[in-house]
Write a protein that holds these residues in place. Structure first.
Motif, PDB file in Angstrom:
ATOM      1  N   SER A  29      45.703  35.047  36.028  1.00  9.84           N
ATOM      2  CA  SER A  29      46.009  36.229  36.862  1.00  9.84           C
ATOM      3  C   SER A  29      44.758  37.068  37.098  1.00  9.84           C
ATOM      4  O   SER A  29      44.493  37.508  38.221  1.00  9.84           O
ATOM      5  N   THR A  30      43.970  37.267  36.034  1.00 10.28           N
ATOM      6  CA  THR A  30      42.736  38.038  36.179  1.00 10.28           C
ATOM      7  C   THR A  30      41.801  37.369  37.168  1.00 10.28           C
ATOM      8  O   THR A  30      41.212  38.022  38.041  1.00 10.28           O
ATOM      9  N   GLN A  31      41.667  36.066  37.046  1.00  8.69           N
ATOM     10  CA  GLN A  31      40.727  35.354  37.918  1.00  8.69           C
ATOM     11  C   GLN A  31      41.197  35.358  39.365  1.00  8.69           C
ATOM     12  O   GLN A  31      40.379  35.477  40.287  1.00  8.69           O
ATOM     13  N   ILE A  32      42.490  35.250  39.576  1.00  9.07           N
ATOM     14  CA  ILE A  32      43.009  35.272  40.952  1.00  9.07           C
ATOM     15  C   ILE A  32      42.737  36.642  41.570  1.00  9.07           C
ATOM     16  O   ILE A  32      42.276  36.743  42.707  1.00  9.07           O
ATOM     17  N   GLU A  33      43.006  37.689  40.799  1.00 14.03           N
ATOM     18  CA  GLU A  33      42.746  39.055  41.299  1.00 14.03           C
ATOM     19  C   GLU A  33      41.284  39.237  41.678  1.00 14.03           C
ATOM     20  O   GLU A  33      40.959  39.802  42.720  1.00 14.03           O
ATOM     21  N   ARG A  34      40.406  38.744  40.814  1.00 12.80           N
ATOM     22  CA  ARG A  34      38.973  38.931  41.067  1.00 12.80           C
ATOM     23  C   ARG A  34      38.522  38.137  42.293  1.00 12.80           C
ATOM     24  O   ARG A  34      37.753  38.621  43.112  1.00 12.80           O
ATOM     25  N   LEU A  35      39.006  36.916  42.412  1.00 11.98           N
ATOM     26  CA  LEU A  35      38.649  36.108  43.580  1.00 11.98           C
ATOM     27  C   LEU A  35      39.199  36.757  44.847  1.00 11.98           C
ATOM     28  O   LEU A  35      38.491  36.853  45.864  1.00 11.98           O
ATOM     29  N   ALA A  36      40.446  37.212  44.802  1.00 20.28           N
ATOM     30  CA  ALA A  36      41.050  37.832  45.986  1.00 20.28           C
ATOM     31  C   ALA A  36      40.223  39.034  46.427  1.00 20.28           C
ATOM     32  O   ALA A  36      39.972  39.233  47.625  1.00 20.28           O
ATOM     33  N   ALA A  37      39.757  39.833  45.456  1.00 14.10           N
ATOM     34  CA  ALA A  37      38.967  41.021  45.799  1.00 14.10           C
ATOM     35  C   ALA A  37      37.686  40.626  46.532  1.00 14.10           C
ATOM     36  O   ALA A  37      37.300  41.249  47.523  1.00 14.10           O
ATOM     37  N   VAL A  38      37.050  39.563  46.054  1.00 10.65           N
ATOM     38  CA  VAL A  38      35.810  39.110  46.699  1.00 10.65           C
ATOM     39  C   VAL A  38      36.098  38.621  48.122  1.00 10.65           C
ATOM     40  O   VAL A  38      35.374  38.952  49.073  1.00 10.65           O
ATOM     41  N   LEU A  39      37.161  37.838  48.265  1.00 13.75           N
ATOM     42  CA  LEU A  39      37.482  37.290  49.593  1.00 13.75           C
ATOM     43  C   LEU A  39      37.833  38.404  50.577  1.00 13.75           C
ATOM     44  O   LEU A  39      37.389  38.405  51.725  1.00 13.75           O
ATOM     45  N   ILE A  40      38.620  39.379  50.096  1.00 10.69           N
ATOM     46  CA  ILE A  40      39.032  40.480  50.974  1.00 10.69           C
ATOM     47  C   ILE A  40      37.805  41.273  51.428  1.00 10.69           C
ATOM     48  O   ILE A  40      37.692  41.654  52.590  1.00 10.69           O
TER      49      ILE A  40
END
Ligand code: TYD
Length: 235
Positions: A29-40
């Motif tokens: 979950s942490t990694q998905i959140e962090r990746l999503a933030a970068v992509l956004i």
């Protein structure tokens, strides 16, 4: 998070489904959140979702599946419920988002079923793959990130997290049913994941998730960047 160069996907009716897999407590979950933030931040259209769940019906099924007050669920019934939630999720959330050209980041998908029900519950891969063909149109992620971690440490982390979140047993926040399984169960799950990765190396990338979260994040960023650039160049 500056300095990552993610291309905006070309206009297309096919986005990319990127799935995240691993043991309970591996830090998905942490990694998905962090990746999503970068992509956004790079203006990439992203949708973050999860399984079991992701739709109102799927979240109800999730509650039945994960609540530790659910007793005596047969492995086949568990398998069927996972796929019921997934079929709904694909038709009402994942496919429409892919049709809009989004990058869908999905926390668990059919590899979880192959690892947990196929491996952990010993149902084998065949019924899982057959149901995936029948119920999910054999939808394949463009990329799967398997966060490999130590079974004992991961599950301990998941148990601690759920204890701190849980309200008394039987309430909607009790998501402990799988975490109550023993170490042998999680070793079978981990092995099944590694078998999938060896079978489908073009789709599944194994990332070492035993180190600090930042190190895992860097590995994931590199893998996703490579994949999306490639997708942009080939469509
Ligand atoms: P999840 O919420 O991802 O748990 P965690 O954050 O602890 O990793 O997943 C819930 C549980 O559901 C997890 O124990 C794995 C299990 N599961 C299956 O057994 N089969 C499946 O097909 C899916 C999607 C999940």
């Amino acid at each position: 998070m500056l300095g990552y160069d993610f291309p905006v996907p070309p206009h297309s009716d096919r986005g990319n489904l990127i799935t995240f897999e691993g043991l309970d407590g591996c830090g998905k979950s942490t990694q998905i959140e962090r990746l999503a933030a970068v992509l956004i931040q790079q203006s990439v259209p992203v949708l973050v979702t999860r399984e079991p769940g992701g739709t109102p019906t799927g979240e109800k099924i999730r509650q039945v599946l994960l609540d530790s007050s659910t007793h005596g669920l047969s492995p086949m019934a568990e398998l069927a419920l996972m796929f019921a939630a997934r079929a709904q999720h694909i038709s009402s959330v994942i496919q429409p988002a892919l049709a809009e050209g989004r990058i869908v980041l999905c926390d668990r998908f059919t590899d979880s079923t192959e690892a947990y029900q196929g491996g952990g519950r010993k149902l084998g891969s065949d019924p899982v793959l057959a149901l995936h063909r029948i119920l999910c149109g054999d939808l394949q992620p463009s990329l799967t990130i398997l966060m490999d971690s130590d079974a004992t440490a991961s599950v301990e982390r998941a148990r601690r997290r759920n204890r701190s979140r849980a309200t008394p047993s039987g309430t909607p926040n009790d998501e402990n049913r799988f975490e109550q399984e023993n170490r042998a169960f999680f070793e079978r799950v981990r092995n099944a994941y590694l078998v999938i990765a060896a079978r489908e190396p073009h789709r599944v990338v194994v990332v070492d998730a035993r180190g600090p979260a930042e190190a895992t994040h860097q590995q994931i960023i590199q893998v996703v960047q490579r994949k999306l650039k490639l997708a942009a160049n080939t469509t």
